[in-house]
Design a protein around this motif. Sequence first.
Motif, mmCIF file in Angstrom:
data_model
loop_
_atom_site.group_PDB
_atom_site.id
_atom_site.type_symbol
_atom_site.label_atom_id
_atom_site.label_comp_id
_atom_site.label_asym_id
_atom_site.label_seq_id
_atom_site.Cartn_x
_atom_site.Cartn_y
_atom_site.Cartn_z
ATOM 1 N N TYR A 1 -13.885 0.560 -13.721
ATOM 2 C CA TYR A 1 -12.636 1.494 -13.669
ATOM 3 C C TYR A 1 -11.397 1.016 -13.941
ATOM 4 C CZ TYR A 1 -10.280 5.702 -12.008
ATOM 5 O OH TYR A 1 -9.488 6.835 -11.640
ATOM 6 N N GLY A 2 -10.549 1.545 -14.865
ATOM 7 C CA GLY A 2 -9.495 0.785 -15.529
ATOM 8 C C GLY A 2 -8.069 1.513 -15.311
ATOM 9 N N ASN A 3 -7.220 0.740 -15.609
ATOM 10 C CA ASN A 3 -5.718 1.094 -15.719
ATOM 11 C C ASN A 3 -5.143 1.443 -14.298
ATOM 12 O OD1 ASN A 3 -3.255 1.567 -17.110
ATOM 13 N ND2 ASN A 3 -3.680 3.729 -17.411
ATOM 14 N N THR A 4 -5.627 0.889 -13.356
ATOM 15 C CA THR A 4 -5.047 0.886 -11.787
ATOM 16 C C THR A 4 -3.618 0.229 -11.804
ATOM 17 O OG1 THR A 4 -6.058 -1.046 -11.049
ATOM 18 C CG2 THR A 4 -7.324 0.996 -10.877
ATOM 19 N N GLU A 5 -2.783 0.641 -11.091
ATOM 20 C CA GLU A 5 -1.554 0.089 -10.829
ATOM 21 C C GLU A 5 -1.671 -0.848 -9.754
ATOM 22 O OE1 GLU A 5 1.722 3.090 -10.572
ATOM 23 O OE2 GLU A 5 0.187 4.671 -10.573
ATOM 24 N N ARG A 6 -0.653 -1.810 -9.768
ATOM 25 C CA ARG A 6 -0.521 -2.870 -8.746
ATOM 26 C C ARG A 6 -0.042 -2.188 -7.383
ATOM 27 N NH1 ARG A 6 2.296 -7.979 -8.648
ATOM 28 N NH2 ARG A 6 4.047 -6.559 -8.990
ATOM 29 N N LEU A 7 -0.706 -2.567 -6.520
ATOM 30 C CA LEU A 7 -0.286 -2.099 -5.020
ATOM 31 C C LEU A 7 1.190 -2.376 -4.591
ATOM 32 C CD1 LEU A 7 -3.494 -2.671 -2.798
ATOM 33 C CD2 LEU A 7 -2.367 -0.692 -3.301
ATOM 34 N N ALA A 8 1.549 -3.638 -5.098
ATOM 35 C CA ALA A 8 2.721 -4.068 -4.648
ATOM 36 C C ALA A 8 3.955 -3.198 -5.530
ATOM 37 C CB ALA A 8 2.977 -5.452 -5.156
ATOM 38 N N ASP A 9 3.699 -2.432 -6.613
ATOM 39 C CA ASP A 9 4.705 -1.742 -7.479
ATOM 40 C C ASP A 9 4.724 -0.482 -6.699
ATOM 41 O OD1 ASP A 9 5.009 -3.868 -9.103
ATOM 42 O OD2 ASP A 9 3.384 -3.334 -10.548
ATOM 43 N N ILE A 10 4.015 -0.264 -5.862
ATOM 44 C CA ILE A 10 4.154 1.191 -5.331
ATOM 45 C C ILE A 10 4.800 1.343 -3.940
ATOM 46 C CG2 ILE A 10 2.776 3.184 -4.271
ATOM 47 C CD1 ILE A 10 0.632 2.410 -6.386
ATOM 48 N N GLU A 11 5.948 1.872 -3.884
ATOM 49 C CA GLU A 11 6.994 1.810 -2.893
ATOM 50 C C GLU A 11 6.444 2.530 -1.495
ATOM 51 O OE1 GLU A 11 11.474 3.042 -1.655
ATOM 52 O OE2 GLU A 11 10.695 3.255 -3.594
ATOM 53 N N LYS A 12 5.844 3.684 -1.723
ATOM 54 C CA LYS A 12 5.331 4.490 -0.654
ATOM 55 C C LYS A 12 4.375 5.696 -1.100
ATOM 56 C CE LYS A 12 9.373 7.677 -0.278
ATOM 57 N NZ LYS A 12 10.676 8.072 0.566
ATOM 58 N N THR A 13 3.737 6.321 -0.113
ATOM 59 C CA THR A 13 3.054 7.579 -0.572
ATOM 60 C C THR A 13 2.919 8.144 0.662
ATOM 61 O OG1 THR A 13 0.756 8.235 -1.527
ATOM 62 C CG2 THR A 13 0.906 6.262 0.061
ATOM 63 N N GLU B 1 1.879 1.990 6.924
ATOM 64 C CA GLU B 1 2.881 2.267 7.820
ATOM 65 C C GLU B 1 3.955 3.250 7.394
ATOM 66 O OE1 GLU B 1 4.627 -1.357 8.186
ATOM 67 O OE2 GLU B 1 3.054 -2.438 9.747
ATOM 68 N N GLY B 2 4.199 3.354 6.002
ATOM 69 C CA GLY B 2 5.093 4.545 5.811
ATOM 70 C C GLY B 2 4.444 5.676 5.419
ATOM 71 N N ALA B 3 3.107 5.952 5.526
ATOM 72 C CA ALA B 3 2.551 7.048 4.962
ATOM 73 C C ALA B 3 2.251 8.313 5.920
ATOM 74 C CB ALA B 3 1.030 6.556 4.365
ATOM 75 N N LYS B 4 2.367 9.449 5.655
ATOM 76 C CA LYS B 4 2.352 10.607 6.668
ATOM 77 C C LYS B 4 0.967 10.747 7.098
ATOM 78 C CE LYS B 4 6.165 13.073 4.379
ATOM 79 N NZ LYS B 4 6.354 14.165 3.712
ATOM 80 N N HIS B 5 -0.154 10.133 6.072
ATOM 81 C CA HIS B 5 -1.529 10.496 6.370
ATOM 82 C C HIS B 5 -2.293 9.346 6.015
ATOM 83 C CE1 HIS B 5 -0.938 14.685 7.247
ATOM 84 N NE2 HIS B 5 -0.051 14.745 6.329
ATOM 85 N N ILE B 6 -3.210 8.662 6.860
ATOM 86 C CA ILE B 6 -4.040 7.488 6.464
ATOM 87 C C ILE B 6 -5.386 7.948 6.623
ATOM 88 C CG2 ILE B 6 -4.195 5.110 7.462
ATOM 89 C CD1 ILE B 6 -1.574 5.254 8.929
ATOM 90 N N THR B 7 -6.071 7.788 5.490
ATOM 91 C CA THR B 7 -7.210 8.125 5.283
ATOM 92 C C THR B 7 -8.450 7.068 4.650
ATOM 93 O OG1 THR B 7 -7.036 9.239 3.234
ATOM 94 C CG2 THR B 7 -6.225 10.562 5.055
#
Length: 284
Positions: A113-125, A153-159
């Motif tokens: 499965y390709g073209n995933t982003e880097r987790l460190a580059d995502i500020e929040k969700t 920690e910054g997410a409204k929903h953890i799933t």
Amino acid sequence: MTDNNENNATDEQPMGAGSSRRDVLKFGSIVTLGSILGGGALLGKATPVLAQADSKGALAPDEPFNILIVNYDGGTLLDFAGPSEIFHRLPNTNVRYASLKGGNVTLEFGVVYGNTERLADIEKTDLILVPGGSDLSAPMHPEYLAQIRRLAEGAKHITSVCNGSLVLAAAGVLNGKRSACHWAFVNKLAEYGAIGVPDRFVEDDNGRFMSGGGVTAGIDFAIRVAAKMRGNLDAEFTQLAIEYDPDPPFRSGHPRDARPEVIAMVDKILPNASKGLARIPGVR
């Protein structure tokens, strides 16, 4: 946050001027289907949960909602492919996919499965989803757990779906929280401070924590998330759009229904599965 459309497996096929097959499925006529069925206890009967057709979601219709699906080597495709089918069809909903280093990940059975982003580059969700896998060595790595903990920690929903809840628990996110898990691993959640619940869908803290049981439960989970966020009408529309009308040929999808000899076959490849204490790579 923008929608990472390059990860969608469904091809855009023209249906007319300025439209595509996905457009028709996403924005076509919405049909009310009725009730959505929920799961029951591990050894008990499933109890139907009746949906109300006029139920509204927690979000305003024009309020954007950002979803991050975590990927890793050894993950199970259907754990997140099912929810992805639902989430991509919801209005004003952006879906992204990320892994520790970004790029390609090799899932269970060698699926790339390709073209995933880097987790460190995502500020929040707004919502983070951790799917399960047959090998949890990658997401159980301290560096990976740190990124999941930061975003949670910054997410409204953890799933989570399937044994992805073990990853959240190992990250310290589920301490004292109720969570679903695949039936073969559900009792291992207690070893990480979480409360394992053998249901197909579980929520805690008024829906801040939501989880689905094993693999196929990800579809049920996602429809329930859709109803909670966008209301029953949009959730039922997505269910109809993907023709989610399960009619399995055998009643063997859970130990409460499966024949003893079938359960024994699973126990042979996953020792202690029938006790909810199976072990897989990456889980101590």
